[in-house]
Write a protein that holds these residues in place. Sequence first.
Motif, mmCIF file in Angstrom:
data_model
loop_
_atom_site.group_PDB
_atom_site.id
_atom_site.type_symbol
_atom_site.label_atom_id
_atom_site.label_comp_id
_atom_site.label_asym_id
_atom_site.label_seq_id
_atom_site.Cartn_x
_atom_site.Cartn_y
_atom_site.Cartn_z
ATOM 1 N N ASP A 41 -4.596 36.779 46.845
ATOM 2 C CA ASP A 41 -4.570 36.607 45.390
ATOM 3 C C ASP A 41 -5.955 36.831 44.796
ATOM 4 O OD1 ASP A 41 -1.940 36.187 44.872
ATOM 5 O OD2 ASP A 41 -2.044 34.003 45.086
ATOM 6 N N LYS A 42 -6.944 36.286 45.478
ATOM 7 C CA LYS A 42 -8.316 36.459 44.981
ATOM 8 C C LYS A 42 -8.699 37.936 45.001
ATOM 9 C CE LYS A 42 -10.041 31.910 46.284
ATOM 10 N NZ LYS A 42 -10.813 31.150 47.299
ATOM 11 N N ALA A 43 -8.288 38.605 46.058
ATOM 12 C CA ALA A 43 -8.596 40.041 46.125
ATOM 13 C C ALA A 43 -7.915 40.785 44.979
ATOM 14 C CB ALA A 43 -8.144 40.597 47.472
ATOM 15 N N ALA A 44 -6.661 40.389 44.698
ATOM 16 C CA ALA A 44 -5.936 41.057 43.614
ATOM 17 C C ALA A 44 -6.583 40.778 42.261
ATOM 18 C CB ALA A 44 -4.477 40.601 43.613
ATOM 19 N N SER A 45 -7.222 39.621 42.158
ATOM 20 C CA SER A 45 -7.841 39.282 40.870
ATOM 21 C C SER A 45 -9.091 40.114 40.596
ATOM 22 C CB SER A 45 -8.190 37.792 40.837
ATOM 23 O OG SER A 45 -9.265 37.539 41.716
ATOM 24 N N THR A 46 -9.584 40.796 41.631
ATOM 25 C CA THR A 46 -10.781 41.627 41.413
ATOM 26 C C THR A 46 -10.422 43.001 40.873
ATOM 27 O OG1 THR A 46 -10.755 42.602 43.621
ATOM 28 C CG2 THR A 46 -11.903 40.491 43.377
ATOM 29 N N VAL A 47 -9.134 43.323 40.870
ATOM 30 C CA VAL A 47 -8.719 44.650 40.401
ATOM 31 C C VAL A 47 -8.678 44.653 38.876
ATOM 32 C CG1 VAL A 47 -6.869 46.364 40.428
ATOM 33 C CG2 VAL A 47 -7.363 45.037 42.482
ATOM 34 N N ASP A 48 -9.155 45.704 38.296
ATOM 35 C CA ASP A 48 -9.066 45.892 36.847
ATOM 36 C C ASP A 48 -7.694 46.512 36.565
ATOM 37 O OD1 ASP A 48 -9.235 46.547 34.212
ATOM 38 O OD2 ASP A 48 -11.141 47.619 34.365
ATOM 39 N N TRP A 49 -6.719 45.637 36.342
ATOM 40 C CA TRP A 49 -5.344 46.123 36.232
ATOM 41 C C TRP A 49 -5.094 46.998 35.008
ATOM 42 C CZ3 TRP A 49 -2.789 46.455 40.448
ATOM 43 C CH2 TRP A 49 -3.022 45.558 41.479
ATOM 44 N N PRO A 50 -5.664 46.681 33.858
ATOM 45 C CA PRO A 50 -5.472 47.622 32.737
ATOM 46 C C PRO A 50 -5.973 49.026 33.069
ATOM 47 C CG PRO A 50 -6.288 45.513 31.932
ATOM 48 C CD PRO A 50 -6.343 45.449 33.427
ATOM 49 N N ALA A 51 -7.149 49.083 33.707
ATOM 50 C CA ALA A 51 -7.673 50.402 34.080
ATOM 51 C C ALA A 51 -6.780 51.050 35.131
ATOM 52 C CB ALA A 51 -9.097 50.266 34.618
ATOM 53 N N PHE A 52 -6.290 50.233 36.049
ATOM 54 C CA PHE A 52 -5.382 50.729 37.092
ATOM 55 C C PHE A 52 -4.147 51.346 36.445
ATOM 56 C CE2 PHE A 52 -1.716 50.214 39.799
ATOM 57 C CZ PHE A 52 -2.151 50.552 41.073
ATOM 58 N N GLU B 46 -6.299 49.631 46.658
ATOM 59 C CA GLU B 46 -6.028 50.031 45.269
ATOM 60 C C GLU B 46 -5.556 51.482 45.217
ATOM 61 O OE1 GLU B 46 -9.084 48.784 42.548
ATOM 62 O OE2 GLU B 46 -8.437 50.235 41.042
ATOM 63 N N GLU B 47 -6.209 52.317 45.979
ATOM 64 C CA GLU B 47 -5.809 53.726 45.995
ATOM 65 C C GLU B 47 -4.412 53.878 46.601
ATOM 66 O OE1 GLU B 47 -7.228 56.095 44.415
ATOM 67 O OE2 GLU B 47 -5.593 57.400 45.068
ATOM 68 N N LEU B 48 -4.159 53.125 47.649
ATOM 69 C CA LEU B 48 -2.838 53.201 48.280
ATOM 70 C C LEU B 48 -1.746 52.654 47.360
ATOM 71 C CD1 LEU B 48 -3.712 52.156 51.948
ATOM 72 C CD2 LEU B 48 -2.778 54.351 51.212
ATOM 73 N N THR B 49 -2.091 51.672 46.551
ATOM 74 C CA THR B 49 -1.108 51.153 45.589
ATOM 75 C C THR B 49 -0.749 52.238 44.575
ATOM 76 O OG1 THR B 49 -2.099 48.968 45.824
ATOM 77 C CG2 THR B 49 -0.639 49.287 43.955
ATOM 78 N N GLN B 50 -1.774 52.944 44.102
ATOM 79 C CA GLN B 50 -1.508 54.057 43.180
ATOM 80 C C GLN B 50 -0.604 55.093 43.863
ATOM 81 O OE1 GLN B 50 -3.092 55.564 40.149
ATOM 82 N NE2 GLN B 50 -3.792 53.561 39.439
ATOM 83 N N GLU B 51 -0.974 55.420 45.070
ATOM 84 C CA GLU B 51 -0.231 56.460 45.786
ATOM 85 C C GLU B 51 1.220 56.029 46.028
ATOM 86 O OE1 GLU B 51 -0.014 60.172 46.949
ATOM 87 O OE2 GLU B 51 -1.839 59.255 46.167
ATOM 88 N N THR B 52 1.399 54.759 46.355
ATOM 89 C CA THR B 52 2.750 54.234 46.576
ATOM 90 C C THR B 52 3.593 54.387 45.315
ATOM 91 O OG1 THR B 52 1.931 52.628 48.176
ATOM 92 C CG2 THR B 52 4.063 52.163 47.177
ATOM 93 N N LEU B 53 3.020 54.035 44.193
ATOM 94 C CA LEU B 53 3.786 54.088 42.946
ATOM 95 C C LEU B 53 4.056 55.533 42.526
ATOM 96 C CD1 LEU B 53 2.022 51.104 41.170
ATOM 97 C CD2 LEU B 53 4.405 51.195 41.921
#
Lengths: 149, 172
Positions: A41-52, B46-53
């Motif tokens: 969860d902590k790792a996921a919180s480091t992702v910039d989801w809007p940018a993603f 993160e890259e793999l998540t993009q690729e998965t989607l």
Amino acid sequence: MTCPSHSSRSSHPSHSATAEGPPNPEPRTSNPIADLSSALDKAASTVDWPAFNARLSARLSSVEPHGRSPWVIAAVGVRLAAAGVLLAAGIAFGARCLVPPPAAQGPAMPIVARPPSLVRPNDIEALLAQLPAGGADEAWIESRVRAPI
Amino acid sequence: LGDDEAGLVRQAQAGDRLAFGRLAERHERGLFRFLVGLVTDADAAEELTQETLIRAWLRLCDLQDPEHLRAWLAAIARNLARRRLTPRRRARTESLDPDLPAPTREPISDEVDGLRRALARLTADEREVLLLFDVEGLSHAEIALITGRSETALRSRLMRARRHLKDLLEAP
């Protein structure tokens, strides 16, 4: 992927063993798992989801979804081909059972040589030489045929 | 999951990008968590998540049952991660090198870094079943579909994975 309200199934009532039918012999609760879930969860919180999501949206807009996967189509084709081969093999086998091939009728009859002629050319010449001058009458023929030449 | 999600899947299968975007937003965090657990590298995850989607969008017509979307996405993610981890299709149970360079992001804490190292010492199979069952909450049946293994084998592997992780975390 997970229930949005929490991260680890080990602590969620809807993920209990009874929710899935028969009791699960495995304990679902253990500290390492909870720690692991928390760390993820902590790792996921480091992702910039809007940018993603903006990046994902841009990438999605540049590709078109495919139709049915060619692998799926190929798999169907292979199955159809296999069924066709089996059908053909079955028909061939059935036909073979119903109409035995020539080889199945037994060995071909051996060619039997005609018996050698009983009268050989030399014998005929000898017979002709013995003909009476007036020609052969029935009694002479009878005597000659029965007698060895 | 629910009827709403099944409806979104059908809309997306009909080509509705917005519907797929909503599905992606629902599942992207879970996919990331699964992938970061598998590859133990946040940037790669993160890259793999993009690729998965992206792959899911391209192949959404192959999804027969919308109720299985989550397991289907996990299967795509798993395959991509496996390809990344074993580029030459070497031993499928090979562990990651625990001394791999740390992720480019700073670890949140020593505890997280310790878990990352412990995860890296698990075999790929152990990480996978542990993450899918204990963290992502998939059922044995779903994991069996994803991994192609029997439920009995999965149960024993799960037990081994938990014990292995516990041992690694308790080791000095």
